[in-house]
Every structure is written in structure tokens, then in C-alpha cells.
Motif scaffolding. Structure first.
Motif, PDB file in Angstrom:
ATOM      1  N   ALA A  79       0.384  -1.490  -0.378  1.00 55.61           N
ATOM      2  CA  ALA A  79      -0.173   0.230   0.197  1.00 55.61           C
ATOM      3  C   ALA A  79       0.578   1.009  -0.029  1.00 55.61           C
ATOM      4  O   ALA A  79       0.586   2.436  -0.270  1.00 55.61           O
ATOM      5  CB  ALA A  79      -1.127  -0.260   1.316  1.00 55.61           C
ATOM      6  N   THR A  81       3.784   2.300  -1.911  1.00 59.02           N
ATOM      7  CA  THR A  81       4.723   1.542  -2.612  1.00 59.02           C
ATOM      8  C   THR A  81       6.334   1.900  -2.726  1.00 59.02           C
ATOM      9  O   THR A  81       7.003   1.543  -2.666  1.00 59.02           O
ATOM     10  CB  THR A  81       4.390   2.333  -4.075  1.00 59.02           C
ATOM     11  OG1 THR A  81       2.665   1.570  -4.594  1.00 59.02           O
ATOM     12  CG2 THR A  81       5.014   1.390  -5.134  1.00 59.02           C
ATOM     13  N   ASP A 138       3.337  -7.094  -8.002  1.00 59.48           N
ATOM     14  CA  ASP A 138       2.070  -7.140  -7.046  1.00 59.48           C
ATOM     15  C   ASP A 138       2.059  -5.881  -5.854  1.00 59.48           C
ATOM     16  O   ASP A 138       1.219  -5.904  -5.835  1.00 59.48           O
ATOM     17  CB  ASP A 138       2.137  -8.047  -5.993  1.00 59.48           C
ATOM     18  CG  ASP A 138       1.394  -9.398  -6.928  1.00 59.48           C
ATOM     19  OD1 ASP A 138       0.701  -9.126  -8.840  1.00 59.48           O
ATOM     20  OD2 ASP A 138       1.367 -10.774  -6.779  1.00 59.48           O
ATOM     21  N   ALA A 142      -1.418  -1.377  -7.048  1.00 56.89           N
ATOM     22  CA  ALA A 142      -2.082   0.330  -6.877  1.00 56.89           C
ATOM     23  C   ALA A 142      -1.911   1.206  -6.932  1.00 56.89           C
ATOM     24  O   ALA A 142      -3.204   1.825  -7.695  1.00 56.89           O
ATOM     25  CB  ALA A 142      -1.813   0.147  -5.232  1.00 56.89           C
ATOM     26  N   ARG A 143      -0.326   1.570  -7.925  1.00 56.76           N
ATOM     27  CA  ARG A 143       0.024   2.819  -8.307  1.00 56.76           C
ATOM     28  C   ARG A 143      -0.502   2.733 -10.046  1.00 56.76           C
ATOM     29  O   ARG A 143      -0.078   4.209 -10.853  1.00 56.76           O
ATOM     30  CB  ARG A 143       1.773   3.143  -8.354  1.00 56.76           C
ATOM     31  CG  ARG A 143       1.784   3.270  -6.761  1.00 56.76           C
ATOM     32  CD  ARG A 143       1.333   4.378  -6.589  1.00 56.76           C
ATOM     33  NE  ARG A 143       1.980   5.803  -6.142  1.00 56.76           N
ATOM     34  CZ  ARG A 143       2.795   6.537  -5.672  1.00 56.76           C
ATOM     35  NH1 ARG A 143       2.787   6.375  -4.257  1.00 56.76           N
ATOM     36  NH2 ARG A 143       3.047   7.412  -6.368  1.00 56.76           N
ATOM     37  N   ARG A 191      -0.977   9.108  -7.335  1.00 53.12           N
ATOM     38  CA  ARG A 191      -1.932   8.547  -7.137  1.00 53.12           C
ATOM     39  C   ARG A 191      -2.375   8.873  -5.732  1.00 53.12           C
ATOM     40  O   ARG A 191      -2.319   9.171  -4.879  1.00 53.12           O
ATOM     41  CB  ARG A 191      -1.929   6.902  -6.449  1.00 53.12           C
ATOM     42  CG  ARG A 191      -1.621   5.162  -7.812  1.00 53.12           C
ATOM     43  CD  ARG A 191      -3.032   6.065  -8.304  1.00 53.12           C
ATOM     44  NE  ARG A 191      -2.907   4.597  -9.537  1.00 53.12           N
ATOM     45  CZ  ARG A 191      -3.680   4.585 -10.502  1.00 53.12           C
ATOM     46  NH1 ARG A 191      -4.301   6.105 -10.501  1.00 53.12           N
ATOM     47  NH2 ARG A 191      -3.647   4.000 -11.411  1.00 53.12           N
TER      48      ARG A 191
END
Length: 191
Positions: A79, A81, A138, A142-143, A191
Motif C-alpha cells: 500500500a 509503494t 503485485d 495500486a499505482r 495516486r
């Protein structure tokens, strides 16, 4: 009760250590036998394909260990990065310092020494490195807007880690690790 032998596992562990520090070509069978404590007959019982089979199995074991480390970091830090990227570079730098700059990479060493003329080694190196790239992807997913973009970024991270490890071993310095990590972090999409 029959005595169980660790000869196979001991040989794989010795091969990982030796292939990391000195590569495949510089590692002779007699050194592998001495380091593992395995008798020659036991070696060929466990590895009828000889040193090449041992190299493939050592690469598989090493590859899975590194993939698991990356996956654990991704799970813990994914979460965040930037923290994930820094953790991979910091861990590699620390491992090099702790090993007195002998801790190379089995995949990199085998790949550079053997893959051009040895398809089984080339394919095994490719498979291992792809597993690392996917584990990194993985951790950075999220980015990114797509899996392909995360994989492309992860491949860049993997290439940077490999290159900086090689330079650090030659220079006996981990000074570049932090700077390279920060360049990669700066390239992350916002993000």
C-alpha cells in the motif's frame, strides 16, 4: 530405523552459496562435494544430470526464496509503494554488506555465464526472473492503471536491482542503492 540423508538439500544449499559468490564456471564438482559434505556416489544418485541439474535445482530454490521475500514485502508494504521499493533496495544493499560483497544472484550469474548456449538454463532463468517481476508488480499494482503497466515498471525495478548489485559488488559500495531507488520512486505515477 533408517537414517535419513540431507545430502540432496546440502548439495543444493552449497550450490546456491557457491553459484552466488563465484558463479557456475568457477565452481567445481569437488568444491561442491566438499562444501556439501556429500560423497560423489550420493551426488550422482541425487543429480544424475550432474552439475547442470544441480544448477537448475539451485536456481529454482533460490528463485522461490527471493520471490517469497518480495511477496512478503509486497503484502506488508504494497500500500506504500515507495516504502516497498526502498525496502527491496535496502535489503539487497544490506545483504551485500553483510556478505562482504560476495552475495551475487544465482539467476544473474547463471544467465550471464550459460544461457546463450544452454536452453534449459536460459528458460529456467527466464521463469525465475518473471516470477520476481510478477511479485514486484503485485507490490506496485495500486499505482498503475493496468497489470501490463505494473509489470513493465516491475521489470525496470528488477533490471535496476540486478545492475546496481553488479556495480556494488565491483565497487564494494552500496552507495548507489538509495539513489537508484529514489529515481524509480520518482517515476511512479501519482495516486
Amino acid at each position: 530405523m533408517a537414517r535419513t540423508s540431507n545430502a540432496r538439500q546440502d548439495a543444493i544449499e552449497a550450490a546456491v552459496r557457491l553459484f552466488r559468490s563465484q558463479g557456475y564456471s568457477a565452481t567445481g564438482l569437488s568444491q561442491l562435494l566438499e562444501e556439501s559434505g556429500a560423497p560423489k556416489g550420493s551426488f550422482y544418485f541425487h543429480f544424475p544430470g550432474g552439475k547442470e541439474q544441480l544448477a537448475l535445482e539451485a536456481l529454482t530454490v533460490f528463485g522461490e526464496e527471493i520471490r517469497s521475500r518480495i511477496a512478503r514485502r509486497a503484502e506488508t508494504l504494497g500500500a506504500d509503494t515507495p516504502a516497498f521499493i526502498r525496502a527491496m533496495f535496502d535489503a539487497t544493499a544490506k545483504e551485500l554488506e553483510t556478505s562482504d560483497y560476495t552475495a551475487g544472484c544465482v539467476a544473474s550469474n547463471l544467465g550471464s555465464e550459460m544461457s546463450s548456449g544452454n536452453r534449459p538454463i536460459a528458460e529456467a532463468v527466464t521463469k525465475v526472473v518473471e516470477s520476481w517481476v510478477h511479485a514486484i508488480a503485485d507490490g506496485v499494482a495500486a499505482r498503475f492503471d493496468s497489470r501490463d503497466a505494473a509489470i513493465a515498471y516491475a521489470a525496470t525495478v528488477m533490471a535496476a536491482l540486478s545492475g546496481v548489485r553488479t556495480m556494488a559488488r565491483a565497487q564494494r559500495s552500496t552507495a548507489m542503492f538509495g539513489a537508484i531507488a529514489e529515481v524509480l520512486i520518482a517515476g511512479l505515477p501519482a495516486r
